[in-house]
Design a protein around this motif. Structure first.
Motif, PDB file in Angstrom:
ATOM      1  N   PRO A 128       0.819  -1.222   0.000  1.00  0.00           N
ATOM      2  CA  PRO A 128       0.000   0.000   0.000  1.00  0.00           C
ATOM      3  C   PRO A 128       0.846   1.263   0.000  1.00  0.00           C
ATOM      4  CG  PRO A 128      -0.104  -1.099   2.134  1.00  0.00           C
ATOM      5  CD  PRO A 128       0.570  -2.045   1.202  1.00  0.00           C
TER       6      PRO A 128
ATOM      7  N   LEU B 225       1.889   1.948  -3.562  1.00  0.00           N
ATOM      8  CA  LEU B 225       0.751   2.480  -4.306  1.00  0.00           C
ATOM      9  C   LEU B 225       0.552   3.962  -3.997  1.00  0.00           C
ATOM     10  CD1 LEU B 225      -1.783  -0.473  -3.938  1.00  0.00           C
ATOM     11  CD2 LEU B 225      -0.428   0.123  -5.960  1.00  0.00           C
ATOM     12  N   MET B 226       0.763   4.342  -2.731  1.00  0.00           N
ATOM     13  CA  MET B 226       0.673   5.750  -2.353  1.00  0.00           C
ATOM     14  C   MET B 226       1.779   6.569  -3.014  1.00  0.00           C
ATOM     15  SD  MET B 226      -0.345   5.860   1.688  1.00  0.00           S
ATOM     16  CE  MET B 226      -2.076   5.939   2.171  1.00  0.00           C
TER      17      MET B 226
ATOM     18  N   PHE C 165      -8.859   6.692  -4.071  1.00  0.00           N
ATOM     19  CA  PHE C 165      -7.587   5.991  -3.976  1.00  0.00           C
ATOM     20  C   PHE C 165      -7.647   4.876  -2.945  1.00  0.00           C
ATOM     21  CE2 PHE C 165      -3.633   5.348  -1.662  1.00  0.00           C
ATOM     22  CZ  PHE C 165      -2.853   4.834  -2.679  1.00  0.00           C
ATOM     23  N   LEU C 166      -8.186   5.175  -1.754  1.00  0.00           N
ATOM     24  CA  LEU C 166      -8.255   4.148  -0.703  1.00  0.00           C
ATOM     25  C   LEU C 166      -9.088   2.954  -1.158  1.00  0.00           C
ATOM     26  CD1 LEU C 166      -8.612   5.892   2.784  1.00  0.00           C
ATOM     27  CD2 LEU C 166      -6.571   5.057   1.632  1.00  0.00           C
TER      28      LEU C 166
ATOM     29  N   LYS D  57      -6.977   0.978  -3.525  1.00  0.00           N
ATOM     30  CA  LYS D  57      -5.917   0.318  -2.750  1.00  0.00           C
ATOM     31  C   LYS D  57      -6.457  -0.891  -2.009  1.00  0.00           C
ATOM     32  CE  LYS D  57      -5.184   1.454   1.292  1.00  0.00           C
ATOM     33  NZ  LYS D  57      -5.604   0.971   2.647  1.00  0.00           N
ATOM     34  N   ASP D  58      -7.619  -0.731  -1.377  1.00  0.00           N
ATOM     35  CA  ASP D  58      -8.203  -1.836  -0.601  1.00  0.00           C
ATOM     36  C   ASP D  58      -8.595  -3.006  -1.499  1.00  0.00           C
ATOM     37  OD1 ASP D  58      -7.860  -0.434   1.732  1.00  0.00           O
ATOM     38  OD2 ASP D  58      -9.913   0.315   1.827  1.00  0.00           O
TER      39      ASP D  58
ATOM     40  N   GLU E 186      -7.059  -3.922  -4.203  1.00  0.00           N
ATOM     41  CA  GLU E 186      -5.823  -4.620  -4.550  1.00  0.00           C
ATOM     42  C   GLU E 186      -5.315  -5.449  -3.375  1.00  0.00           C
ATOM     43  OE1 GLU E 186      -2.310  -5.919  -6.482  1.00  0.00           O
ATOM     44  OE2 GLU E 186      -4.365  -5.422  -7.047  1.00  0.00           O
TER      45      GLU E 186
ATOM     46  N   PHE F 231      -3.025   4.137   6.724  1.00  0.00           N
ATOM     47  CA  PHE F 231      -3.567   3.501   5.519  1.00  0.00           C
ATOM     48  C   PHE F 231      -5.091   3.446   5.509  1.00  0.00           C
ATOM     49  CE2 PHE F 231       0.704   1.413   5.657  1.00  0.00           C
ATOM     50  CZ  PHE F 231       1.160   1.926   4.463  1.00  0.00           C
TER      51      PHE F 231
END
Length: 463
Positions: A48, A51-52, A83-84, A87-88, A90, A169
């Motif tokens: 994560p 990704l950020m 975005f979160l 991300k979650d 993935e 995160f």
């Protein structure tokens, strides 16, 4: 009670690799995870975070795009929620891959808190991930402790008001004003990430330079770059307390000189400790030192049937080293092949806005045993020329004067981790500076500078 050849406590990178390799070599294997399949790296660390980094980097690429002919403008705000969510999704996909991979290897999976009852018995009970799980007991000939590490907070009044990387995160909103305490990997990386997403970032650290333990020239160069990314540095400072402001609306950070800063969030990037609290190590008699498990090169603890790998040993504290330790231990126990990795030439990366890649010895470390020739090059990379983006690349080779062997390679700048991964092969193979000189440059590239530096910047005598 199920009888196994190997039981692994902790399904992070090291534990999963150990379990898989053992199972591939015919062992009956069980593994327990209390919180996240894939461990810190997949859920609350490397993945994560990277990704950020990409998200923040994309914003700068949009800013630079008009200089390359693209009629685009950077949006005023960063969509934290979108975005979160991406991300979650993935992370959830990766969790499923880890579980599937273990099951396909024939490994028995247990979800819950695992603790040692004796040198061969493990009890698995409810945990955060499985609050209603029944208590089970398993026996194993060999047990591997691979529970990793967890963030720590400074022992100051109001410390509970701060967050750590774990909570960052999953924040519901991106904080506009952020104070980050600590300038190691995590502090520096999140300073770059949040500044790139539009937050006002203040970075507080006790040293005069960030990234303690890295090459001094790299540290000094990084300090200059941090300023260029709009991050305000406060070196030589020590927080003494945190105060609630407005019933949780803000946090006031007070320093030892009385200066105070009001922010939306304080992030403590002040180190990690071994995650051993619920393992029952005391009852079994596993030797610990300064909060981590003591184990030999072969991973064995003082209890012959119990081994430890990864961050719980507090040696390297990196995902690739945990994977290597887990792989070697599994083969050592079930199919000895003499496989080794070179931990002495472990490549490292700091994914700041201008990333850092290093391998081998720093100048300070090498000078303790060697007479050195130091080669450095500092220049503006081509990708920054048209948009006139400030910030130079630093590339550095640490070479033993007598043998001409390259002892260390260091880089700060675009693509540094990718380039240093390849330089790690050269340093591990003990290639000489002459052999690098014989390598034809790939032009135009940043990496070519590592094979075109001909004249030493300076000579350093052994200390």
């Amino acid at each position: 009670m199920q009888e196994l050849d190997l039981f692994v406590i902790g399904a992070g990178s090291g534990g999963v690799r150990c379990a898989r390799i053992a199972a591939q070599n015919g062992a009956r294997v069980g593994i327990a995870e209390r919180r996240h399949w894939g461990g810190t790296c997949v859920n609350l660390g490397c993945v994560p975070k990277k990704l950020m980094v990409y998200a923040a980097e994309t914003g700068r690429m949009i800013e630079d795009a008009p200089a390359f002919g693209w009629d685009v403008q950077r949006p005023e705000t960063f969509d934290w929620y979108s975005f979160l969510a991406a991300k979650d999704r993935e992370i959830e996909r990766l969790n499923g891959i880890y579980i599937s991979m273990l099951e396909k290897a024939g490994i028995t999976l247990y979800t819950g808190d695992a603790r040692l009852i004796d040198a061969h018995t493990i009890e698995i009970g409810p945990s955060v991930l499985a609050p209603d799980a029944p208590v089970q007991r398993v026996r194993a000939k060999k047990i591997v402790l691979a529970t990793g590490s967890t963030p720590i907070r400074l022992d100051i009044p109001g410390a509970e008001l701060a967050i750590t990387s774990d909570e960052l995160f999953h924040l519901p909103e991106r904080p506009q004003r952020v104070a980050i305490i600590g300038s190691g990997y995590i502090g520096v990386e999140f300073a770059g990430i949040l500044a790139g997403m539009g937050s006002q970032v203040d970075l507080f650290y006790r040293q005069t330079l960030p990234l303690r333990g890295f090459d001094g020239e790299v540290r000094a160069h990084l300090k200059e770059l941090i300023d260029l990314y709009g991050i305000t540095q406060h070196p030589g400072t020590s927080p003494v307390r945190l105060e609630d402001v407005g019933g949780g609306k803000a946090v006031r950070l007070v320093l030892d000189d009385g200066t105070a800063y009001e922010v939306d969030a304080v992030i403590m990037a002040t180190g990690r400790r071994a995650a051993i609290d619920k393992l029952g190590l005391d009852s079994v008699g596993v030797v610990m030192e300064k909060g981590h498990v003591v184990a030999g090169i072969d991973g064995r603890t003082n209890i012959p049937s119990i081994y430890a790998i990864g961050d719980i040993r507090d040696e390297y504290n990196l995902t690739p080293t945990a994977i290597a330790e887990g792989h070697m231990l599994a083969e050592q126990l079930f199919n000895p092949q003499g496989r080794t990795w070179s931990f002495e030439t472990l490549p490292k990366a700091v994914f700041f806005s201008s990333p850092i890649g290093v391998v081998g010895l720093s100048e300070e470390e090498a000078a303790q045993k060697h007479d050195l020739a130091i080669y450095t090059s500092t220049f503006t990379p081509m990708r920054q020329i048209l948009p006139k983006r400030a910030g130079k690349v630093l590339m550095k080779l640490v070479v033993d004067r007598q043998s001409d062997i390259v002892l260390g390679a260091h880089m700060v700048g675009p693509d540094a981790p990718e380039i240093i991964q390849m330089l790690a092969i050269a340093v591990t193979a003990k290639l000489t500076k002459k052999q690098l000189d014989q390598t034809i440059a790939l032009h135009p590239s940043t990496a070519e500078e590592f094979v075109t530096m001909r004249t030493p910047t300076r000579m350093v005598d052994k200390q």
